[in-house]
Write an enzyme that holds these catalytic residues in place. Structure first.
Site, PDB file in Angstrom:
ATOM      1  N   PRO A   1       1.045  -1.707  -0.197  1.00  0.00           N
ATOM      2  CG  PRO A   1      -0.507  -1.675   1.795  1.00  0.00           C
ATOM      3  CD  PRO A   1       1.096  -2.120   0.995  1.00  0.00           C
ATOM      4  CD  GLU A   2       2.635   2.837  -4.332  1.00  0.00           C
ATOM      5  OE1 GLU A   2       2.707   4.119  -4.794  1.00  0.00           O
ATOM      6  OE2 GLU A   2       2.842   2.496  -5.505  1.00  0.00           O
TER       7      GLU A   2
END
Ligand SMILES: [Zn+2]
Length: 270
Positions: free
Chosen positions: A2-3
């Protein structure tokens, strides 16, 4: 992995569901998460749910009769997920690493590969990232120019450094370079003022649009409701090698840059 947009999505979805709820108890099931002091969480109220860099930030009120608020940073890493289940906590049992029982439901931390972490902090300041958050007011074209000044590094790996800008990973770094019409191989220190402005605008635009679409799902990311993000439908270069560039129709290329895949259009990214 996840960014920033995926973590922001989780935080925005959790906030209205868990804010103001009182903690009944914290149960840490995974020994890997038990290092360090055990926080006394029972009786505290959730007073803040947000994001710090790539981590979900949850603030808790002081316990009755004390003045010691507490903050939790959740790093999801590869496969970590925070899920809120209303009512008498059912939810997934498999790969459940920790849970926080609340008044009206349960917050579950599920992590198949066990790389995610929980950090307990005594001060809000300690939870702040040291680098610039690209969605914060501190991120201006001037600030970006200062950060870029003198750097001999190529644009795409520079965007991935977490000590300049925080929160960008491999997907959005490629997308941002394309949106800014800049080559991922450009030396960051060579960017001229109009290019810095383009990069600044592209960074904000790509991240905001991704958040509007609840992030990008390739393999593991699901939001706090257990639903996939949809931004993958809007990606313009990432995982689109040999397909036409949406801007100029030249074929998108994939190159390895510092052991990571970079996707770009050699025709319109200069
Ligand atoms: Zn192009």
């Amino acid at each position: 992995m996840p960014e920033l947009p995926e973590v922001e999505t989780v935080a925005r979805q959790l906030a209205p569901r868990i804010a103001e709820q009182r903690v009944r108890r914290l149960v840490v099931l995974d020994s890997l998460l038990r290092r360090g002091p055990r926080p006394r969480l029972a009786g505290r109220r959730v007073v803040e749910v947000g994001r710090s860099g790539k981590q979900v930030l949850i603030g808790f009120s002081p316990r009755a009769g004390s003045r010691d608020p507490m903050w939790l940073l959740v790093h999801l890493r590869m496969t970590g997920r925070l899920l809120y289940v209303e009512g008498e906590g059912r939810g997934p049992r498999e790969h459940l690493r920790a849970r926080i029982d609340l008044e009206r439901g349960v917050l579950l931390f599920v992590d198949t590969r066990r790389l995610g972490t929980l950090s307990w902090l005594r001060s809000r300041e300690a939870a702040e990232p040291r680098a610039v958050d690209p969605l914060s007011p501190a991120f201006t074209p001037q600030r970006l120019a200062e950060l870029a000044n003198g750097s001999r590094q190529a644009l795409k790996p520079w965007l991935l450094r977490q000590d300049r800008l925080v929160g960008l990973g491999n997907i959005y770094a490629s997308e941002i370079a394309h949106a800014a019409e800049l080559s991922p191989f450009r030396r960051v220190g060579s960017l001229m003022e109009p290019e810095i402005r383009r990069l600044h605008r592209a960074t904000r635009r790509v991240l905001r649009r991704a958040i509007e679409h609840c992030g990008t799902t390739f393999s593991d990311f699901q939001d706090a409701r257990g639903i996939d993000g949809t931004y993958q439908r809007f990606l313009r270069v990432y995982e689109r090698a040999e397909r036409p560039c949406p801007r100029c129709s030249a074929p998108v290329e994939r190159r390895i840059q510092q052991q990571r895949s970079t996707f770009y259009c050699p025709a319109c990214q200069r």
